[in-house]
Design a protein around this motif. Sequence first.
Motif, short mmCIF file in Angstrom:
data_model
loop_
_atom_site.label_atom_id
_atom_site.label_comp_id
_atom_site.label_asym_id
_atom_site.label_seq_id
_atom_site.Cartn_x
_atom_site.Cartn_y
_atom_site.Cartn_z
N GLY A 192 38.59 -11.54 82.37
CA GLY A 192 39.96 -11.53 81.87
C GLY A 192 40.32 -12.66 80.93
N HIS A 251 41.69 -20.58 81.93
CA HIS A 251 41.43 -20.32 83.35
C HIS A 251 41.92 -18.92 83.69
CE1 HIS A 251 42.46 -20.58 87.72
NE2 HIS A 251 41.43 -21.38 87.77
N GLY A 252 41.11 -18.14 84.35
CA GLY A 252 41.55 -16.80 84.74
C GLY A 252 40.49 -16.10 85.57
N GLN A 253 40.72 -14.82 85.84
CA GLN A 253 39.79 -14.06 86.67
C GLN A 253 38.59 -13.62 85.83
OE1 GLN A 253 41.51 -11.60 89.87
NE2 GLN A 253 43.41 -11.75 88.74
N MET A 260 40.23 -4.73 87.14
CA MET A 260 41.31 -4.70 86.17
C MET A 260 41.26 -5.86 85.16
SD MET A 260 42.29 -1.77 86.83
CE MET A 260 43.52 -1.58 85.55
N PRO A 261 40.90 -7.09 85.57
CA PRO A 261 40.75 -8.14 84.55
C PRO A 261 39.71 -7.76 83.49
CG PRO A 261 40.89 -9.13 86.72
CD PRO A 261 40.78 -7.65 86.95
N SER A 300 41.05 -5.04 81.34
CA SER A 300 42.04 -5.61 80.40
C SER A 300 41.34 -6.05 79.11
CB SER A 300 42.74 -6.80 81.06
OG SER A 300 43.45 -7.57 80.12
N VAL A 321 45.31 -8.13 84.06
CA VAL A 321 44.43 -9.30 84.00
C VAL A 321 44.73 -10.32 85.10
CG1 VAL A 321 45.83 -10.74 82.45
CG2 VAL A 321 43.32 -10.84 82.32
N GLY A 322 45.92 -10.24 85.71
CA GLY A 322 46.33 -11.27 86.67
C GLY A 322 46.77 -12.51 85.92
N PRO A 323 46.62 -13.70 86.54
CA PRO A 323 47.07 -14.92 85.87
C PRO A 323 46.03 -15.45 84.88
CG PRO A 323 46.26 -15.45 88.05
CD PRO A 323 46.14 -13.95 87.90
N VAL A 324 46.50 -15.82 83.70
CA VAL A 324 45.64 -16.55 82.75
C VAL A 324 46.37 -17.83 82.38
CG1 VAL A 324 44.32 -16.44 80.60
CG2 VAL A 324 44.88 -14.33 81.81
N PHE A 325 45.64 -18.93 82.43
CA PHE A 325 46.25 -20.25 82.22
C PHE A 325 45.63 -20.90 80.99
CE2 PHE A 325 46.17 -24.87 83.05
CZ PHE A 325 47.52 -25.11 83.22
#
Lengths: 432, 432
Positions: free
Chosen positions: A135, A297-299, A304-305, A308, B291-295
């Motif tokens: 992701g 920083h992420g999955q 799904m990531p 995406s 994607v959930g969280p992306v930082f």
Amino acid sequence: MEKTKIAIIGLGTVGTGVAKLLLDHGDRTARHAGRIPWLEKVVVQNLSKPRDVAIPDGVLTDNLNAVLQNPEITVVAQLIGGLEPARTIMLQLLDAGKDIITANKALLAVHGPELFDKARQLGRCIAFEASVAGGIPIITNIGQCLTANQITSLRGILNGTCNFIITQMQEHSTDYEKVVKEAQRLGYAEADPTLDVNGADTAQKLSILSQLAFGVRGNWEDIPCKGIDDLDIADIGYADRLGYRIKLLAMAKLVDNEVEMSVSPTLIKKGSPLAEVQNAFNAIRVLGDAVGPVFYHGQGAGQMPTASAVVADIIDTVVGRSQITFNNLELWSENNRPRSMADAGPSINRYYLRMQVIDQPGVMAEITGILGNNGVSIASIIQHKSENQNTNATVPLVIMSHNTTQTAITNSVMQFEQSENIETKAVVLKVL
Amino acid sequence: MEKTKIAIIGLGTVGTGVAKLLLDHGDRTARHAGRIPWLEKVVVQNLSKPRDVAIPDGVLTDNLNAVLQNPEITVVAQLIGGLEPARTIMLQLLDAGKDIITANKALLAVHGPELFDKARQLGRCIAFEASVAGGIPIITNIGQCLTANQITSLRGILNGTCNFIITQMQEHSTDYEKVVKEAQRLGYAEADPTLDVNGADTAQKLSILSQLAFGVRGNWEDIPCKGIDDLDIADIGYADRLGYRIKLLAMAKLVDNEVEMSVSPTLIKKGSPLAEVQNAFNAIRVLGDAVGPVFYHGQGAGQMPTASAVVADIIDTVVGRSQITFNNLELWSENNRPRSMADAGPSINRYYLRMQVIDQPGVMAEITGILGNNGVSIASIIQHKSENQNTNATVPLVIMSHNTTQTAITNSVMQFEQSENIETKAVVLKVL
């Protein structure tokens, strides 16, 4: 609104996620693409296998020719893993005039030059955002967003399985074997996790990033690579006491127009962003000569990531951005001023050493003498007192070095092996 | 190799950085653009002012017409700050057929709809990566990399000056006024830092990100906004004791197809990535439904990080990616399904309250009674014992609430103001 007809090859975890996004959120993808990315065909091996996504009638097929011979399908997400038949299918798709999206890092790390050359010859493009770090859109960030920079350094935690295992070892003081079993039970590790835990998966991803950031020519198997499969809980404990966490770190650094690359368990100072990456997350720190450090920083995996990233590539390909990027990046091309991988020997790092030594006077002098003779200067030493009165009892000795070459460390370790006072082969880990 | 002729308007800090990258690293930009982004003209007000970059003969001019009337210049980096003459120049450039890159967030936050409509009418494009978060490529990440997602939440530290000031207050236990003076001395704060410290700069950036991520219609001045200019060192101290850091946080969240937005000093749990953003750095956390969280973390300002973003946009515009993205994003367009800003009243948050209260029995019951009557449930209370024997001595009282509405907090605070036992207006801060 016009349609661009899309096909998916392979309906595994990622393929299923991509189909869900295209089918359930067609309005969203259409809005971003200015036309409808229409799922025309999904090619699978086994038509009767139960699926997690409702594929409309007439879309599912076990015949690749339904895609190859349909000129209206111009964009294909090739989501089969492994080298074959993935490579052959990619070549067939290119020959049939398709632009391709793939998440297959092993395929690119091994057959990137062949596939990219072929795509360039045929005027087609390959997009591969999902091949590294799931992701986290690191491919577009390096290949497009940071193009004003010479990237000088990349550091990444690129394998969620390894990071999950190390985090769990750290948090629960549980040893490697037990944690791997738990990771398998929770679905964070494959039944055979070899390619994750031995670092191969990370090295393949690093080779793709390094091609992108530095134009490195070279075989991913030549990247110095050490996995976490022999990581000892004791070293996680000592690292913790010294203020560090251990992470499986991929590193690439531009030095004198060559690129130092490595994959290895590495001590990283607690509190620094890479040290605090937990469980199955991925993270990457990019250093550019204009932008300075940028941290992502992420999955790094999961349905799904990863989907995406694949769907972002599908949209980029439908609107034409992928083609522009692909043509300008000249990846694995001789035009892209290829750089060599540097020899590891002269590379400069700090090191962590641990060995089991006989607890008697003179041993410390012997060890520090060997290090000194090899030009390794010592930053700190932890020596445990023996609780055993036996004169031949052994104790662990932990040494942190200042900056030194890998050659100096390798030579020191070879000399340690000659000593009767040092019982075990030294554990050697890099320190960031 | 072919050239695309470029102009820069404004040779301030950022313009100088852009000129350096184009002039000193022409090979790099050419390699990524597939053609040479050639610096043809630099327009300045004062030709005789000393410059930090050596501009070739014939390039520097104080005549905007040298750009407007030269049809060979197709791409212009408009790097003048403020609303006018920047707005007029943008309109003139569009009329003259130029594609534009800008770093001017105030201009976009205020005149975005006019400028983007005009560009669309004329078939031109505006790229604005550098307008938010400097070196962090957040515009491309939201506008291109995460397009498979519905973004559901954005949280950002978007003003380096504020974050520098808060970090220094925290680290040195120094109060606001002293730290601002030091920040000015070091160049981290302007001589008049009002627009930074009152949150206006952050709100303008949030309005651009929210337009991009959610299609929010609305005036940036309607975003509930509280700056750090009355931030008390005492609250940094209490937050620390409670396990939090205070950051000036921009938030936007999708709730029932409306978007809750705010800029305010906010307590963030220590150890979480946003809480650990130090000094002049920026960071943004994006939550996408796939994607959930992306930082993202990087330098939010400064000459070269911002120039890195501008030059990436120049390359994107020269190769044609910016045009594709601009056409598909439909920013500030009625086609982009505009969403409204939600009323702040019903928005749910945890809150930190601090007030100075008379140290006598019954006061706590009064305060907790007011909160209870307004439906605010209390998570924790810190009450200091008075060291003063005086019956009218006052002590600080710090309360952390559970999730509650802003209306409930506002009503409670109004009732506190009626009480003779509460000496000061309550400090109210959000808790993430």
